[in-house]
Write a protein that holds these residues in place. Structure first.
Motif, short mmCIF file in Angstrom:
data_model
loop_
_atom_site.label_atom_id
_atom_site.label_comp_id
_atom_site.label_asym_id
_atom_site.label_seq_id
_atom_site.Cartn_x
_atom_site.Cartn_y
_atom_site.Cartn_z
N SER A 129 36.29 19.21 113.38
CA SER A 129 37.39 20.19 113.31
C SER A 129 38.66 19.62 113.90
CB SER A 129 37.01 21.47 114.04
OG SER A 129 35.89 22.07 113.45
N ALA A 130 38.55 18.96 115.05
CA ALA A 130 39.73 18.38 115.69
C ALA A 130 40.31 17.25 114.85
CB ALA A 130 39.38 17.87 117.08
N PHE A 139 40.19 17.05 111.60
CA PHE A 139 40.87 17.70 110.48
C PHE A 139 42.21 18.28 110.91
CE2 PHE A 139 41.77 21.43 107.84
CZ PHE A 139 41.83 20.82 106.60
N VAL A 140 42.25 18.94 112.07
CA VAL A 140 43.50 19.51 112.58
C VAL A 140 44.52 18.40 112.84
CG1 VAL A 140 44.53 20.69 114.58
CG2 VAL A 140 42.48 21.60 113.50
N GLY A 141 44.08 17.29 113.42
CA GLY A 141 44.99 16.18 113.67
C GLY A 141 45.55 15.59 112.39
N ALA A 168 45.81 17.10 109.48
CA ALA A 168 46.70 18.09 108.87
C ALA A 168 48.04 18.15 109.60
CB ALA A 168 46.02 19.47 108.89
N GLY A 169 48.01 18.05 110.92
CA GLY A 169 49.25 18.03 111.68
C GLY A 169 50.11 16.82 111.36
N ALA A 183 49.51 15.71 117.01
CA ALA A 183 48.46 15.45 116.02
C ALA A 183 47.73 14.15 116.33
CB ALA A 183 49.06 15.40 114.62
N ILE A 190 45.42 14.81 119.30
CA ILE A 190 44.26 15.61 118.89
C ILE A 190 43.25 14.73 118.16
CG2 ILE A 190 43.52 17.45 117.31
CD1 ILE A 190 46.12 18.93 118.10
N SER A 191 43.73 13.87 117.28
CA SER A 191 42.82 12.99 116.54
C SER A 191 42.11 12.01 117.47
CB SER A 191 43.59 12.22 115.47
OG SER A 191 44.04 13.10 114.48
#
Length: 147
Positions: free
Chosen positions: A8-9, A11-13, A15-16, A120, A123-124
């Motif tokens: 999840s993290a 993916f969020v990174g 996407a950011g 981002a 987060i990644s």
């Protein structure tokens, strides 16, 4: 649980990073928003971010025997990506590099793109670290071990 959090993290990174590259302005000149592609050297930043997210995906989705090597590559790519994002963000006031011809006579200010880009990346990198910690924990205590 750790793998789903890391996935999840990651993916969020990613996407950011995509949103910061494509949709967010990196500088404001009055009402004029300046996208990343107007900055000189933007391709180097994009290349480092793509390589970073590829390594993070590799670290999160696979269980390699050389997890430490993958994490070291992610750390190096994170430093390069964060450094280039910060350098691009600090170049927001170089109007002669951003505009060809007339330069707006306003006080420039940085945009949201650089801030989101750095977050981002962090987060990644955190996703890869969580994934690496989960892989090490599974290697230390297998689920079928006898007491």
């Amino acid at each position: 649980m750790t793998r789903s959090v890391a996935l999840s993290a990651a993916f969020v990174g990613a996407a950011g990073s995509l949103v910061s590259i494509v949709a967010l302005p990196w500088a404001h000149y009055g009402d004029i928003t300046v996208p990343l592609t107007r900055f000189p050297g933007w391709g180097g930043y994009v290349g480092s971010v793509v390589a970073l997210h590829a390594c993070v995906a590799w670290a999160v989705l696979t269980r390699t025997a050389r997890q430490a090597l993958t994490l070291a590559a992610i750390a190096a790519l994170s430093l390069v990506a964060v450094g280039s994002a910060i350098l691009l963000t600090l170049a927001y006031d170089d109007a002669s590099a951003l505009f060809s011809g007339a330069v707006p006579a306003v006080v420039p200010r940085p945009g949201l793109g650089g801030i989101v880009a750095v977050l981002a990346i962090l987060i990644s990198a955190g996703a890869a670290a969580v994934s690496g910690a989960g892989h090490r924990a599974m290697a230390v205590a297998p689920t079928n071990a006898r007491p």
